[in-house]
Scaffold this active site. Structure first.
Site, PDB file in Angstrom:
ATOM      1  N   PHE A   1      -1.019 -22.028  10.808  1.00  0.00           N
ATOM      2  CA  PHE A   1       0.314 -21.539  10.462  1.00  0.00           C
ATOM      3  C   PHE A   1       0.770 -21.992   9.091  1.00  0.00           C
ATOM      4  O   PHE A   1       1.766 -21.528   8.571  1.00  0.00           O
ATOM      5  CB  PHE A   1       1.338 -22.012  11.500  1.00  0.00           C
ATOM      6  CG  PHE A   1       1.154 -21.359  12.830  1.00  0.00           C
ATOM      7  CD1 PHE A   1       1.028 -19.977  12.912  1.00  0.00           C
ATOM      8  CD2 PHE A   1       1.102 -22.096  13.997  1.00  0.00           C
ATOM      9  CE1 PHE A   1       0.859 -19.360  14.134  1.00  0.00           C
ATOM     10  CE2 PHE A   1       0.939 -21.480  15.224  1.00  0.00           C
ATOM     11  CZ  PHE A   1       0.806 -20.112  15.298  1.00  0.00           C
TER      12      PHE A   1
ATOM     13  N   GLY B   1      -0.837 -32.426   7.247  1.00  0.00           N
ATOM     14  CA  GLY B   1      -1.861 -31.671   7.937  1.00  0.00           C
ATOM     15  C   GLY B   1      -1.822 -30.212   7.549  1.00  0.00           C
ATOM     16  O   GLY B   1      -0.883 -29.758   6.892  1.00  0.00           O
TER      17      GLY B   1
ATOM     18  N   ASP C   1       1.469 -22.435  22.231  1.00  0.00           N
ATOM     19  CA  ASP C   1       0.382 -23.127  21.533  1.00  0.00           C
ATOM     20  C   ASP C   1       0.329 -24.607  21.913  1.00  0.00           C
ATOM     21  O   ASP C   1       0.387 -25.484  21.061  1.00  0.00           O
ATOM     22  CB  ASP C   1       0.541 -22.952  20.025  1.00  0.00           C
ATOM     23  CG  ASP C   1      -0.775 -23.183  19.278  1.00  0.00           C
ATOM     24  OD1 ASP C   1      -1.833 -23.204  19.954  1.00  0.00           O
ATOM     25  OD2 ASP C   1      -0.741 -23.342  18.049  1.00  0.00           O
TER      26      ASP C   1
END
Ligand SMILES: *[C@@H]1O[C@H](CO)[C@@H](O)[C@H](O)[C@H]1NC(C)=O
Ligand SMILES: *[C@@H]1O[C@H](CO)[C@@H](O)[C@H](O)[C@H]1NC(C)=O
Length: 692
Positions: free
Chosen positions: A381, A377, A496
């Site tokens: 970041f 993925g 997050d």
């Protein structure tokens, strides 16, 4: 006289006689053989020439160490120390004009070579000699070159002319150097000498010749009877006689040379062995010396230290060394490139994290060089790759986080590593990290079943999760977050929380991933440079406002997550461009109308526990409340979920808010900042300008 016996006229006589006996062929051959073997040629007895290419049948008068070798080479000295050797033409010559005192013109040329066992050193030298006698038994070797001794040197009764090729500098005889040519008259102390060499015909510059180079070289000695001049020249073999002689003196030889005199060579060795060779010789009385034809000359023996193998070595060694150096450079470059390729950053403060450090090389190998094939993925970041650690064969997920500044890195690494110590069944285990320039690599346990958002939004990729599975995941994440907030030494804020950061292990347990990463991008609470990190729709209003993360900002995000999982909807739905729908507002609307069940994910097809689902939605609204005072902490959240505590009843008063307008009030338009369209996103950086 032998001299006369060699006269061609005699040959002719023999020829005529043999012819008379009708053995023509035989005697013609005999003529050729005799003529050819001696290599001599004479005209009249007063103007004579001789020419030798090798000395096989020359009948030279030799003594002491001198021999004629089987190939015709004349070896004056044989490599033994302190010896002398001589070779003379067998009959004396008449140098004076008949019935006169004057010495007639003559010229000599010869090819010689000096070999030595020691490179660069030779003792002593050789000389072309004109002498009334061939008996040199009283002469001395070494510096006397085998033709004089300490008693008779300088005596005019010697009647000797010698041209010396001396490789020793003898101070007693005022030698100029250890590589000189000299004209000696009755004395070993030269009348005139010159350093060995020649004057180049084209440039007229002087060029040195090393007498002990071992190479053959040619010398010419000329006496001009008219001018009474002696001149000597020297040149490397294969070179023409230089026009300008090396030495030239005026000297009347009339009183020097006796009638008749022998011509020949003398050589001597000293305390080091040398071999003096004559390869060819020509002489002319009143005529030029015939030209010596170089390729008719006998071959010199192989020199010690100059055998072909060594010569080959002399050629191949530099090439080999060059190749070696090039190879060395290549290897060096490869090493440097490898070093750069595998370069890691490491500082002293990291020592304590040693066990958590991975080598970049291992990670490269594990992820097949971070190939796209291994890509799991990509998000704000960085990219996540699947890998298999080369040593342990452990399946891992490697996240490459690009990080330009070193600021906060130390704290971040410290926190990441300390979180790495956390072992909780609902937290993705961090195994370690690797730091490189501008890049941080984080190594996690690999989660077989991927991230939760795929199950929520990509029903064609993954099966829809049942309510029981969802509820278990919700409770798991709550327990993981509670652990971060409360059970750990100091509160760890995740920053997050969202569906795509919830990963599913092989038993479909939800695990929190990526905690703390946002911190790396969070440059504190300075409002001027507010740089809020998180994902749209999960950001608590006060976080957007102050930039300060707290456990309650995590709770806000968790609330949104609860609504998301229950409704199967994204936190911000901007499919309707002009009318963005914030999930919280949408749920609030339905709560106000008492229609909560209408918004529970239709993919569940009504198969869910209504009480559980509605409690989760209400808890979600509590958690995502704009006022922090209304939000529960994770401890309470856990109790509500476990049914250990009843949810407080929400009042209409408390629930009359619009998240959309709050956000817009803060200068925060969900439309301008697009929600990452891909569920694979791992983190999103939202850069919000300080203006409000
Ligand atoms: C050199 O010549 C001398 C005299 O003929 C002889 O005794 C000696 O054995 C020779 N040496 C060699 C190495 O040929
Ligand atoms: C989750 O992973 C396990 C083990 O790999 C697998 O057996 C199972 O089918 C997966 N579940 C889903 C829903 O993909």
């Amino acid at each position: 006289m032998v001299y006369q016996a060699l006269h061609p006229f005699i040959f002719f006589n023999v020829f005529v006689q043999v012819r008379q006996t009708s053995h023509r062929k035989f005697c013609f051959l005999f003529f050729l053989v005799s003529f050819g073997a001696n290599c001599t040629s004479f005209t009249t007895s007063s103007d004579d020439q001789l020419l030798y290419h090798g000395f096989t049948s020359a009948n030279l008068i030799t003594d002491d160490t001198t021999i004629v070798m089987s190939n015709g080479l004349l070896e004056l000295t044989n490599g033994t120390v302190n010896r002398k050797g001589h070779a003379f033409y067998p009959s004396p010559l008449h140098f004076h004009r008949s019935h006169s005192e004057t010495v007639q013109s003559f010229s000599v040329s010869f090819v010689f070579a000096i070999h030595s066992s020691y490179p660069g050193m030779s003792l002593h030298g050789l000389a072309f000699v004109v002498s009334p006698s061939t008996n040199f038994s009283n002469a001395l070797a070494s510096q006397y070159l085998g033709f004089l001794n300490s008693q008779n040197r300088g005596n005019s009764s010697n009647h000797i002319l010698a041209i010396e090729f001396d490789t020793v500098m003898n101070i007693e005889f005022e030698d100029i150097n250890n590589n000189h040519v000299g004209i000696d008259i009755n004395n070993i102390h030269s009348v005139k000498s010159h350093s060995a060499g020649y004057y180049d015909d084209r440039t007229s510059s002087f060029r040195d010749i090393s007498l002990i180079s071992g190479d053959p070289m040619q010398a010419w000695v000329d006496y001009n009877g008219e001018d009474k001049k002696i001149s000597v020249a020297l040149a490397p073999i294969k070179m023409e006689k230089p026009t300008r002689p090396l030495i030239s003196i005026s000297y009347d030889l009339s009183t020097v040379l006796k009638e008749p005199s022998y011509i020949g060579f003398s050589a001597s060795t000293g305390s080091a062995d040398s071999r003096h060779y004559i390869l060819g010789w020509s002489f002319g009385m009143n005529k030029p010396a015939p030209t010596i034809i170089v390729n008719k000359l006998p071959k010199l023996p192989r020199r010690q230290g100059s055998n072909p193998q060594l010569k080959l070595l002399a050629i191949t060694l530099p090439i080999a060394s060059a190749i070696f150096v090039i190879l060395l450079c290549g290897v060096f470059i490869i090493i440097v490139r490898r070093r750069l390729r595998y370069a890691e950053l490491k500082e002293d403060w990291e020592d304590e994290f040693g066990p958590h450090q991975f080598s970049y090389k291992d990670l490269l190998q594990a992820t097949q060089g971070f190939s796209n094939k291994q890509l799991l993925g990509a998000g704000g970041f960085g990219k996540v790759y699947k890998g298999v650690l080369p040593s342990s064969k452990l399946e891992v997920a490697v996240k490459r986080v690009t990080h330009e500044s070193r600021q906060g890195m130390k704290e971040f690494v410290a926190e990441v590593v300390s979180i790495g110590h956390i072992r909780h069944r609902n937290i993705v285990q961090l195994l370690g990290y690797c730091r490189r320039k501008g890049e941080l690599l984080l190594v996690y346990d690999y989660m077989t079943n991927g991230s939760l958002d795929k199950y929520l939004y990509y029903s064609d990729l993954k099966p829809t999760l049942s309510w029981d599975q969802r509820f278990r995941i919700i409770k798991g994440i709550a327990s993981g977050l509670l652990y971060l907030h409360d059970k750990w030494e100091k509160a760890v804020i995740h920053r997050d929380i969202k569906a795509s950061n919830v990963l599913l292990d092989s038993q479909m347990n939800g695990r929190l991933g990526d905690f703390g990463l946002a911190r790396l991008y969070d440059h504190g609470s300075d409002l001027q440079t507010t740089h809020v990190v998180g994902t749209m729709g999960y950001l608590a209003p006060e976080l957007v406002c102050t930039g300060k993360a707290s456990p309650l900002t995590d709770v806000f995000a968790f609330g949104t997550f609860l609504l998301e999982v229950t409704c199967g909807q994204r936190p911000v739905n901007n499919s309707a461009q002009d009318n963005p729908r914030v999930l919280v507002d949408w749920v609030v609307e339905h709560w106000q109308k008492g229609l909560l069940t209408n918004i529970i994910d239709t993919r569940l097809q009504g198969k869910y526990n209504i009480d559980e689902a509605c409690s989760v939605l209400k808890l979600g609204l509590l958690c995502s409340h704009p006022f922090t005072s209304i939000r529960p902490n994770m401890q309470q959240v856990m109790q509500y979920l476990d049914g250990d505590m009843l949810l407080p009843e929400l009042t209409h008063m408390e629930m009359s808010f619009s998240m959309l307008s709050i956000m817009q009030d803060e200068g925060f338009n969900p439309l301008t900042l697009s929600y990452p369209p891909s569920g694979t996103s791992i983190g999103t950086i939202s850069n919000i300008s300080g203006g409000r």
